[in-house]
Design a protein around this motif. Structure first.
Motif, PDB file in Angstrom:
ATOM      1  N   ALA A   1      97.089   0.883  78.167  1.00  0.00           N
ATOM      2  CA  ALA A   1      96.992   1.235  76.743  1.00  0.00           C
ATOM      3  C   ALA A   1      95.660   1.888  76.407  1.00  0.00           C
ATOM      4  O   ALA A   1      95.600   2.773  75.561  1.00  0.00           O
ATOM      5  CB  ALA A   1      97.208  -0.012  75.887  1.00  0.00           C
ATOM      6  N   THR A   2      94.592   1.480  77.076  1.00  0.00           N
ATOM      7  CA  THR A   2      93.268   2.026  76.764  1.00  0.00           C
ATOM      8  C   THR A   2      93.091   3.467  77.235  1.00  0.00           C
ATOM      9  O   THR A   2      92.107   4.106  76.890  1.00  0.00           O
ATOM     10  CB  THR A   2      92.155   1.155  77.369  1.00  0.00           C
TER      11      THR A   2
ATOM     12  N   ARG B   1      94.618   1.843  67.106  1.00  0.00           N
ATOM     13  CA  ARG B   1      94.567   1.223  68.429  1.00  0.00           C
ATOM     14  C   ARG B   1      95.944   1.138  69.076  1.00  0.00           C
ATOM     15  O   ARG B   1      96.932   0.804  68.426  1.00  0.00           O
ATOM     16  CB  ARG B   1      93.968  -0.181  68.326  1.00  0.00           C
ATOM     17  N   VAL B   2      95.999   1.461  70.365  1.00  0.00           N
ATOM     18  CA  VAL B   2      97.218   1.322  71.157  1.00  0.00           C
ATOM     19  C   VAL B   2      97.162  -0.058  71.798  1.00  0.00           C
ATOM     20  O   VAL B   2      96.278  -0.347  72.608  1.00  0.00           O
ATOM     21  CB  VAL B   2      97.325   2.428  72.232  1.00  0.00           C
ATOM     22  N   ASN B   3      98.086  -0.944  71.416  1.00  0.00           N
ATOM     23  CA  ASN B   3      98.107  -2.308  71.948  1.00  0.00           C
ATOM     24  C   ASN B   3      98.732  -2.384  73.335  1.00  0.00           C
ATOM     25  O   ASN B   3      98.276  -3.126  74.193  1.00  0.00           O
ATOM     26  CB  ASN B   3      98.881  -3.247  71.012  1.00  0.00           C
ATOM     27  N   SER B   4      99.806  -1.624  73.529  1.00  0.00           N
ATOM     28  CA  SER B   4     100.513  -1.645  74.813  1.00  0.00           C
ATOM     29  C   SER B   4     101.402  -0.414  74.876  1.00  0.00           C
ATOM     30  O   SER B   4     101.488   0.349  73.914  1.00  0.00           O
ATOM     31  CB  SER B   4     101.359  -2.917  74.943  1.00  0.00           C
TER      32      SER B   4
ATOM     33  N   HIS C   1     102.825   1.309  71.584  1.00  0.00           N
ATOM     34  CA  HIS C   1     102.928   0.266  70.568  1.00  0.00           C
ATOM     35  C   HIS C   1     101.562   0.170  69.903  1.00  0.00           C
ATOM     36  O   HIS C   1     100.575  -0.194  70.551  1.00  0.00           O
ATOM     37  CB  HIS C   1     103.351  -1.057  71.200  1.00  0.00           C
ATOM     38  N   LEU C   2     101.521   0.503  68.616  1.00  0.00           N
ATOM     39  CA  LEU C   2     100.257   0.651  67.899  1.00  0.00           C
ATOM     40  C   LEU C   2      99.887  -0.605  67.120  1.00  0.00           C
ATOM     41  O   LEU C   2     100.742  -1.436  66.798  1.00  0.00           O
ATOM     42  CB  LEU C   2     100.344   1.850  66.949  1.00  0.00           C
ATOM     43  N   ASP C   3      98.610  -0.675  66.777  1.00  0.00           N
ATOM     44  CA  ASP C   3      98.056  -1.796  66.025  1.00  0.00           C
ATOM     45  C   ASP C   3      98.584  -1.829  64.594  1.00  0.00           C
ATOM     46  O   ASP C   3      98.580  -2.864  63.946  1.00  0.00           O
ATOM     47  CB  ASP C   3      96.525  -1.692  66.032  1.00  0.00           C
ATOM     48  N   ARG C   4      99.022  -0.681  64.089  1.00  0.00           N
ATOM     49  CA  ARG C   4      99.593  -0.605  62.747  1.00  0.00           C
ATOM     50  C   ARG C   4     100.678   0.457  62.730  1.00  0.00           C
ATOM     51  O   ARG C   4     100.746   1.324  63.603  1.00  0.00           O
ATOM     52  CB  ARG C   4      98.519  -0.288  61.702  1.00  0.00           C
ATOM     53  N   ASP C   5     101.533   0.368  61.724  1.00  0.00           N
ATOM     54  CA  ASP C   5     102.578   1.373  61.557  1.00  0.00           C
ATOM     55  C   ASP C   5     101.962   2.701  61.135  1.00  0.00           C
ATOM     56  O   ASP C   5     100.946   2.732  60.441  1.00  0.00           O
ATOM     57  CB  ASP C   5     103.582   0.939  60.491  1.00  0.00           C
TER      58      ASP C   5
END
Length: 101
Positions: free
Chosen positions: A19-20, A33-36, A49-53
């Motif tokens: 993700a990073t 931020r990209v969580n996964s 899969h993002l930290d927010r919509d």
């Protein structure tokens, strides 16, 4: 992300980037931020899969920086995906018509 390589082998869903290695930014320059991520080898897609919509109509871009080592985004034949720099994203988010409570 949708990859269109002609190969029927698809993407490598096991040995892939983390993700990073991806960066998503709004048009205002704020990072999301990209969580996964999920790689679907058959459909040749990478879902971040993002930290927010992402809001309907929000302009965003995505970047990918190929990391050193073996865990990179690649096809099943072992060919590494190229870096992406601020690729404009087609935002298909639906408008929120839910009344506030």
């Amino acid at each position: 992300l949708i990859y269109t390589e002609a190969s029927s082998l698809g993407l490598d869903a096991i040995h892939t980037a983390g993700a990073t290695d991806f960066a998503v930014n709004s048009a205002s320059g704020l990072a999301i931020r990209v969580n996964s991520l999920t790689v679907d080898a058959t459909t040749k897609t990478v879902t971040l899969h993002l930290d927010r919509d992402v809001d309907h109509g929000e302009a965003v871009s995505v970047s990918y920086t190929k990391p050193a080592g073996d865990n990179v985004l690649q096809d099943a034949a072992g060919n590494d995906a190229a870096n992406l720099t601020k690729q404009v994203v087609t935002n298909n988010s639906a408008a929120d018509h839910t009344a506030p409570v």
